[in-house]
Scaffold this active site. Structure first.
Site, PDB file in Angstrom:
ATOM      1  N   ASP A   1      -6.357  17.763 -11.166  1.00  0.00           N
ATOM      2  CA  ASP A   1      -6.547  16.565 -11.412  1.00  0.00           C
ATOM      3  C   ASP A   1      -6.510  15.601  -9.959  1.00  0.00           C
ATOM      4  O   ASP A   1      -6.099  15.850  -9.227  1.00  0.00           O
ATOM      5  CB  ASP A   1      -6.478  15.610 -12.762  1.00  0.00           C
ATOM      6  CG  ASP A   1      -4.878  15.247 -12.950  1.00  0.00           C
ATOM      7  OD1 ASP A   1      -4.289  15.597 -10.913  1.00  0.00           O
ATOM      8  OD2 ASP A   1      -4.231  15.258 -13.731  1.00  0.00           O
TER       9      ASP A   1
ATOM     10  N   GLU B   1      -3.177  15.287  -9.262  1.00  0.00           N
ATOM     11  CA  GLU B   1      -2.546  16.326  -8.557  1.00  0.00           C
ATOM     12  C   GLU B   1      -1.327  16.970  -8.944  1.00  0.00           C
ATOM     13  O   GLU B   1      -0.677  17.747  -9.247  1.00  0.00           O
ATOM     14  CB  GLU B   1      -1.657  16.262  -6.685  1.00  0.00           C
ATOM     15  CG  GLU B   1      -2.864  16.182  -5.838  1.00  0.00           C
ATOM     16  CD  GLU B   1      -3.260  14.925  -5.276  1.00  0.00           C
ATOM     17  OE1 GLU B   1      -3.528  15.036  -4.804  1.00  0.00           O
ATOM     18  OE2 GLU B   1      -2.065  13.791  -5.915  1.00  0.00           O
TER      19      GLU B   1
ATOM     20  N   GLU C   1      -0.465   1.113  -3.991  1.00  0.00           N
ATOM     21  CA  GLU C   1      -0.763   1.585  -4.815  1.00  0.00           C
ATOM     22  C   GLU C   1      -1.025   1.403  -5.890  1.00  0.00           C
ATOM     23  O   GLU C   1      -1.823   1.444  -7.253  1.00  0.00           O
ATOM     24  CB  GLU C   1      -0.315   3.022  -4.488  1.00  0.00           C
ATOM     25  CG  GLU C   1      -0.966   4.309  -5.433  1.00  0.00           C
ATOM     26  CD  GLU C   1      -0.186   5.524  -5.258  1.00  0.00           C
ATOM     27  OE1 GLU C   1      -0.928   6.481  -4.814  1.00  0.00           O
ATOM     28  OE2 GLU C   1       0.914   6.328  -4.728  1.00  0.00           O
TER      29      GLU C   1
END
Length: 371
Positions: free
Chosen positions: A157, A160, A327
């Site tokens: 997905d 990963e 992130e």
């Protein structure tokens, strides 16, 4: 300097001479690599704010990278057509070096979503600026042929993970990519017909197996459930937001789209940030900036401006003193006892993450915020 201007500067300054966008310039696991998925959203962000040349260069790089593997795709498609098994290890990579070659590092490397997302972003860019990107035809045809042949195959997905499942966000990106490839007008009649048939197959499969029986409001099974993380699971995932806006598998205003956004927000949003999924343990399971961007994007498209602004402001508030966006953030972790193992393995959270900056640019544009 505004965060829009800084985001544009970060992305422009780090774009490789090849046209590739590095995922993150310093993060140990990402350094030196470009993802089609991440880069497509980065390119969408800069395209919206006038960096036409930068987006052109990225799309041309993608077309070269994918087109260079046309022979490999032909072999894989022929083998599959003869009923031979094709393993995940033989499929195209999900990330490439900035020069466009396969990397030497082990990775969770069979992901189809990036190929669909690139085609979608290319089409958006071409329509927005009213001009074609030269030399992309071979890459578009190769990507469309690859997705047409293998859209139904389980793969990793967005995160990963879980190569054994068919992920609804991946299917949504493939659906959008195949429709974009047809609309770009470079496929042969046979390729176009096959792509349309595959896209219809994706939509039918998701309708049958990718929608839960009940949505956030307790609706019945008459089409008002929310999208599932993968076929057969009633869990949700932040990546499902893309199936509503921008991919339009179930667009804003559709009951399934509305239920999906509501359920993702109910389960995964907290104080302006958005978790990937409830069982996340990566760096302790923090809130991701890019997913806040997707949720804000959906609110903006649905006319909920105040809610969209709240997510944009949260994203901006996570910037470092230099204006760089990470992130994820680690203040409200789902699994705080799992954070240290990732710090030991890969070091601090990726900062800057160019995808975070790209999503900030997209949501800013949706809300009319410019440099």
């Amino acid at each position: 300097m505004s965060l829009v201007a800084h985001s544009l500067d970060v992305i422009k300054s780090l774009q490789a001479p090849s046209g590739a966008y590095p995922a993150s310039p310093t993060f140990s696991a990402y350094r030196g690599y470009s993802w089609l998925r991440d880069g497509a959203f980065i390119a969408e962000g800069v395209s919206r704010h006038g960096d036409v040349a930068g987006a052109d260069a990225f799309h041309a790089w993608c077309a070269r990278v994918v087109g260079d593997r046309a022979g490999q795709v032909d072999v894989l498609v022929s083998r599959a057509g003869r009923g031979e098994a094709v393993t995940a290890a033989e499929m195209l990579p999900t990330r490439f070096t900035l020069d466009g070659v396969d990397g030497d590092d082990d990775w969770w490397d069979f992901q189809l979503d990036g190929y669909g997302t690139w085609l979608w972003a290319l089409r958006e860019h071409v329509v927005r600026h009213g001009r074609a990107v030269p030399g992309v035809e071979k890459g578009v045809r190769t990507a469309a042929r690859y997705l047409t042949a293998f859209w139904h195959v389980p793969c990793y997905d967005w995160w990963e993970e879980h190569v054994e499942h068919r992920h609804v966000a991946t299917l949504g990106s493939i659906h959008a990519g195949l429709r974009a490839a047809v609309a770009l007008g470079v496929l042969s009649a046979a390729e176009s017909a096959a792509a349309v048939e595959a896209a219809e197959g994706v939509a039918g499969l998701v309708a049958r197996e990718g929608v839960s029986a009940e949505g956030a409001g307790g609706e019945g099974a008459g089409g008002e459930g929310h999208l599932r993380k993968w076929l057969g699971s009633d869990a949700v995932d932040g990546s499902l937001l893309a199936c509503v806006e921008p991919f339009g598998l179930y667009p804003a205003g559709h009951p399934v789209g509305e239920a999906t956004v509501a359920e993702v927000e109910r389960q995964l949003a907290r104080d302006g940030g958005v978790y990937r999924y409830l069982a996340d343990t990566f760096y302790g399971g923090g809130r991701w900036l890019l997913l806040a961007g997707f949720l804000g994007w959906n609110h903006a498209r649905a006319g909920r401006r105040e809610e969209a602004v709240r997510y944009l402001e949260w994203m901006a508030a996570q910037a470092t003193s230099d204006g760089d966006l990470p992130e994820q953030v680690s203040d409200l972790l789902l699994a705080p006892d799992r954070r240290q193992e990732w710090l030991d393995r890969w070091g601090p959270v990726a900062t800057p993450l160019l995808w975070s900056h790209g999503m900030y640019l997209i949501l800013a544009d949706e809300l009319g915020v410019t440099a």
